[in-house]
Design an enzyme around this catalytic site. Sequence first.
Site, PDB file in Angstrom:
ATOM      1  N   ASP A   1     -22.871  75.997  26.197  1.00 12.37           N
ATOM      2  CA  ASP A   1     -22.372  75.634  27.525  1.00 12.37           C
ATOM      3  C   ASP A   1     -21.501  74.389  27.412  1.00 12.37           C
ATOM      4  O   ASP A   1     -21.833  73.438  26.698  1.00 12.37           O
ATOM      5  CB  ASP A   1     -23.554  75.379  28.470  1.00 12.37           C
ATOM      6  CG  ASP A   1     -23.135  75.401  29.931  1.00 12.37           C
ATOM      7  OD1 ASP A   1     -23.541  76.327  30.656  1.00 12.37           O
ATOM      8  OD2 ASP A   1     -22.389  74.487  30.354  1.00 12.37           O
TER       9      ASP A   1
ATOM     10  N   ASN B   1     -28.936  82.658  37.042  1.00 11.92           N
ATOM     11  CA  ASN B   1     -28.585  82.344  38.422  1.00 11.92           C
ATOM     12  C   ASN B   1     -27.852  83.551  39.002  1.00 11.92           C
ATOM     13  O   ASN B   1     -26.909  84.054  38.389  1.00 11.92           O
ATOM     14  CB  ASN B   1     -27.699  81.095  38.478  1.00 11.92           C
ATOM     15  CG  ASN B   1     -28.417  79.870  37.925  1.00 11.92           C
ATOM     16  OD1 ASN B   1     -29.633  79.754  38.051  1.00 11.92           O
ATOM     17  ND2 ASN B   1     -27.674  78.968  37.313  1.00 11.92           N
TER      18      ASN B   1
ATOM     19  N   GLN C   1     -25.174  80.560  41.108  1.00 12.02           N
ATOM     20  CA  GLN C   1     -24.227  81.192  40.177  1.00 12.02           C
ATOM     21  C   GLN C   1     -22.806  80.752  40.510  1.00 12.02           C
ATOM     22  O   GLN C   1     -22.364  80.876  41.652  1.00 12.02           O
ATOM     23  CB  GLN C   1     -24.337  82.721  40.253  1.00 12.02           C
ATOM     24  CG  GLN C   1     -23.435  83.427  39.262  1.00 12.02           C
ATOM     25  CD  GLN C   1     -23.593  84.950  39.295  1.00 12.02           C
ATOM     26  OE1 GLN C   1     -24.312  85.493  40.128  1.00 12.02           O
ATOM     27  NE2 GLN C   1     -22.919  85.620  38.387  1.00 12.02           N
TER      28      GLN C   1
ATOM     29  N   VAL D   1     -20.160  81.343  37.926  1.00  9.70           N
ATOM     30  CA  VAL D   1     -19.259  82.233  37.181  1.00  9.70           C
ATOM     31  C   VAL D   1     -19.751  83.660  37.390  1.00  9.70           C
ATOM     32  O   VAL D   1     -20.907  83.981  37.086  1.00  9.70           O
ATOM     33  CB  VAL D   1     -19.231  81.883  35.673  1.00  9.70           C
ATOM     34  CG1 VAL D   1     -18.300  82.846  34.931  1.00  9.70           C
ATOM     35  CG2 VAL D   1     -18.783  80.440  35.460  1.00  9.70           C
TER      36      VAL D   1
ATOM     37  N   HIS E   1     -24.858  85.988  32.996  1.00  9.09           N
ATOM     38  CA  HIS E   1     -25.148  85.144  31.839  1.00  9.09           C
ATOM     39  C   HIS E   1     -26.584  84.657  31.892  1.00  9.09           C
ATOM     40  O   HIS E   1     -27.105  84.338  32.960  1.00  9.09           O
ATOM     41  CB  HIS E   1     -24.186  83.957  31.738  1.00  9.09           C
ATOM     42  CG  HIS E   1     -23.971  83.208  33.018  1.00  9.09           C
ATOM     43  ND1 HIS E   1     -23.195  83.698  34.040  1.00  9.09           N
ATOM     44  CD2 HIS E   1     -24.451  82.013  33.443  1.00  9.09           C
ATOM     45  CE1 HIS E   1     -23.183  82.829  35.046  1.00  9.09           C
ATOM     46  NE2 HIS E   1     -23.951  81.807  34.715  1.00  9.09           N
TER      47      HIS E   1
ATOM     48  N   HIS F   1     -28.909  81.648  30.708  1.00  8.81           N
ATOM     49  CA  HIS F   1     -28.919  80.277  30.170  1.00  8.81           C
ATOM     50  C   HIS F   1     -30.129  80.142  29.256  1.00  8.81           C
ATOM     51  O   HIS F   1     -31.256  80.450  29.668  1.00  8.81           O
ATOM     52  CB  HIS F   1     -29.095  79.246  31.295  1.00  8.81           C
ATOM     53  CG  HIS F   1     -27.961  79.135  32.261  1.00  8.81           C
ATOM     54  ND1 HIS F   1     -27.004  78.149  32.172  1.00  8.81           N
ATOM     55  CD2 HIS F   1     -27.641  79.862  33.361  1.00  8.81           C
ATOM     56  CE1 HIS F   1     -26.143  78.282  33.188  1.00  8.81           C
ATOM     57  NE2 HIS F   1     -26.513  79.311  33.915  1.00  8.81           N
TER      58      HIS F   1
END
Length: 114
Positions: A30, A87, A94, A96, A100, A102
């Site tokens: 990240d 998220n 969220q 993006v 994804h 994390h």
Amino acid sequence: MAETIFSKIIRRGIPADIVYEDTRCLAFRDINPQAPTHILIIPKEELEGLQAAAPQHEQLLGHLLLVAARLAEQEGIAAAGYRCAINAGPEGGQTVCHLHVHLLGGRQMEWPPG
Ligand code: AMP
């Protein structure tokens, strides 16, 4: 659907610190880490988020989590513990719109996450 920053990373249109890749997913650090280890695991397939997942994504979702667990081992955070977070949508935090996971670790996590 407009191309996201993560799609650009997949096609190497912008740089990222990639730590793992296979035919189905990509993992990279990240850019704004929230823990000593903060890796994002994303499917190569465009999928807006968990909220857009359907039965055909069942294996892919399992794969992303297994890759996260393998990366936790690789990063040396598996024994102490770590957190995987997804998220989903605006109230989920969220930002993006490409699914994804994390992977966070290397420090004590707190609960609730805020
Ligand atoms: P989320 O808020 O769950 O959508 O998470 C998006 C994450 O993507 C954030 O933790 C950002 O720091 C991270 N991020 C955004 N742009 C990049 C980038 N170019 N490379 C790596 N991570 C990024």
